[in-house]
Motif scaffolding. Structure first.
Motif: not given
Lengths: 416, 416
Positions: A102, A108, A415, B375-379
């Motif tokens: 990321r 991840i 975060r 959002f943080e995982f990129g979805y």
């Protein structure tokens, strides 16, 4: 909760931890050994089974069910062979997919892991006992079995034989547990053990599946019933149509992917139906047809509204004439059970339309619905055919008994 | 069944057929238009919302809930912006994967399709109304919403605004329907509409989710509760540990991926805990510690057994000293809710062990649990965070709202 079930649940949770990290080599070693030991235990299995069969006959169990219940030397060899085949299948557990960096540097990915504890509720079919164990064990899952009371002695004998092998190979015997109390109350309690059981898979007839769906608070994978249709389009190759219909209806009638209902475009009804009627009669298939079809099919009786929604599992076929592909699709989406549906056509647009718009686990162009099956689809093993949309749809191979977890490698990320 | 629900179900089924084939371009056009129209409807939305807010205050609704219920110009802009962001996301529908030729010539692949009809049950958060519609519509799903009675006027205003836009763009208005009867009886009936609803997603607190899991016969995707742990290993970088703990506990306390419980290896307790206690107190975090930790953390109170299993969603942290990574893992697997768990360590084997053995949707090494988020995982969008193992686990993006069907191209194959 019932003390016995609570203990079973706790045992399963402990076993789950052990199986989470068992290697593929160890799993394969055990599967081979269980196969060998089942054959070694043949005499015990046959005598336990004899008690169940005798009891079934005394209670006037229908012949078909007695046959399903019966174990023979050959069938025990078959169970063993099923386990040996699992050895050669690739182990899905442990693979990490989609591993990506990321923007903040976190790495991840999704790791494939066992579901955990799988509950199987089934009827008087002792072969399911070994089969379900094999599929669950190969995927690192603990299994709790609730079989029918009619097969209790057989199931106990098989489970004991498996547990002996597990113990001898230094693996927790609680990788498989059988609920010996076959009362309805115990079954009802079992279906609410969300804390201990991750998924419940009913294997059996419509009634069993419906009862589990309605009672369980544990997530259920619904397998099975198939009210499968074949639609013969205006442009179909009619010889091909006849072959496929006969295959899908009669190659084996008691299975969920057999054809139960035929839809025929009005422009080919005159050419197709009389020929087909003759061929179906040769195979002793009872025809239940709407008015238009009935006049063209000597020997056909009138279909009722109920016929359109019925999975016969027998030498019976319902037949209806439709005016176009849209009517066929609408009829199928109204009456089908989401299993397997086929169109016979040479028309490109109608083929694509059928594939797009029919709502089912498997949609075919120009082939028999009988192919919907784990082996035929290339999975090499099958826990059932899912007719629901969540988690797994269609033939379920080993992958259906797994889930994923995200694994995240950081170096101090917080975060913002 | 309740006539109103039955009609809703039938409407949804009709809409499902229409949405099954809607193009990505059309979906994006509608999403943009709905976003614009929501902003145009600002005055209507604000006055409808004012009724709900006034009613909530009169009924002594807690301040936090009133805040969640409240719509402002800015929040309406936010809802519109959420819909616009969906436009830029890739449409998962229609992709065919794994297409392979079988030995008999059948060409078999898996096509990604909408789930069909999605039910969402939620509390008094009007933003969920637009949000759920957007996610479902982008994936070609019909949505039936059952919101809290406290937000009924707001929800009706939002749904009307969306339906107006759908109608104006020639798309069935029944792509979104709201159950206006907010009684418990109606909710209970809705949860048993298996024939019309493919999946139920509860969005809200623990009580709501539990009620849906227990009552629904429709498959449920359980989202939510997070009793998340951080384990500080013997070998951890302690500065990193303090930063991560403070971030995971205090960056936002009312969220499911916040840290609720801290486990500390005994060999670092003396160095870590007094420093940490000071930092936590600066942030007004209440510390509930076991005996060993309590003596090292001025101001800490004694933790009870109940603390280990509690998701505080507040400025409270439970703290326990453990003797090794195995004890930490066992504690986590006993008390966690399957959400997010982290280890802080420099030890390779312990990091791998933790990743392998902790049973949760997301397992971290050296990072804050606060990253578990679509959002943080990129979805780029999220329907919730699944804490169950079936169908979807962890942050659910658009893919979680889809299923597959097998498409099979033949040229006359029958089963031998």
């Amino acid at each position: 909760m019932n003390e016995m079930l609570l203990q079973l649940g706790k045992n399963a949770k402990d076993a789950e931890t052990e199986l989470r990290n068992i290697t593929t080599n160890k799993k394969n070693e055990v599967l081979e050994a269980v196969a060998d030991h089942l054959v070694e235990c043949t005499e015990q299995l046959l005598s336990a089974n004899a008690i169940d069969v005798e009891h079934g006959k005394a209670n006037h169990m229908p012949e078909g069910l007695v046959d399903r219940l019966l174990l023979t030397r050959e069938r025990i060899e078959g169970m063993a062979e099923g386990l040996r085949q699992l050895v050669s299948l690739e182990d899905p557990i442990g693979e990490v997919t989609g591993m990506k960096k990321r923007p903040n540097g976190l790495l991840i990915g999704q790791k494939r892991v066992p579901l955990g504890v799988v509950g199987i509720i089934y009827e008087a079919r002792p072969n399911v006992t070994a089969d379900a164990f094999g599929l669950c064990f190969k995927t690192g899952n603990v299994v709790i079995l609730k079989g029918g009371s009619d097969a209790l002695h057989s199931n106990e004998a098989i489970v004991n034989c498996i547990r002996e092998t597990l113990g001898a190979h230094g693996v927790t015997e609680n990788a498989i547990q059988l609920i010996a109390d076959t009362s309805r109350e115990t079954a009802a309690e079992f279906m609410k053990m969300n804390e201990y059981v991750d998924v419940l898979i009913p294997r059996g007839g419509k009634g069993l599946i419906k009862a589990v769906v309605n009672q369980s608070t544990i997530p259920v994978i619904e397998t099975g019933t198939g009210n499968c249709h074949i639609y013969v389009d205006e442009s179909a190759d009619l010889d091909m149509a006849v072959n496929i219909i006969l295959n899908a209806k009669t190659q084996r009638v008691g299975v969920c992917n057999a054809c139960e209902s035929l839809l025929v475009h009005e422009n080919v009804k005159e050419k197709l139906l009389p020929v087909l009627a003759k061929r179906l009669q040769e195979k002793h298939v009872e025809m239940r047809a709407d008015k238009e079809a009935q006049t063209l099919m000597p020997g056909a009786v009138a279909a009722t509204e109920e016929d359109w929604g019925t999975e016969y599992l027998d030498y019976i076929l319902s037949i209806k004439v439709v005016h176009n592909v849209d009517e066929a699709i609408a009829h199928i989406n109204k009456y089908n059970t989401g299993h397997s549906e086929a169109i016979i056509t040479e028309n490109y647009s109608n083929a694509q339309k059928f594939l797009d718009e029919v709502d089912a686990a498997a949609v075919y162009v120009n082939a028999s619905t009988r192919f919907t099956d784990g082996f035929e689809f290339g999975y090499g093993a099958e826990i059932g055919i899912s007719t629901q949309k969540l988690h797994a749809r269609g033939p379920m191979g080993l992958l259906a008994l797994t889930t994923t977890k995200y694994v995240i490698y950081g170096n101090g990320q917080i975060r913002p």
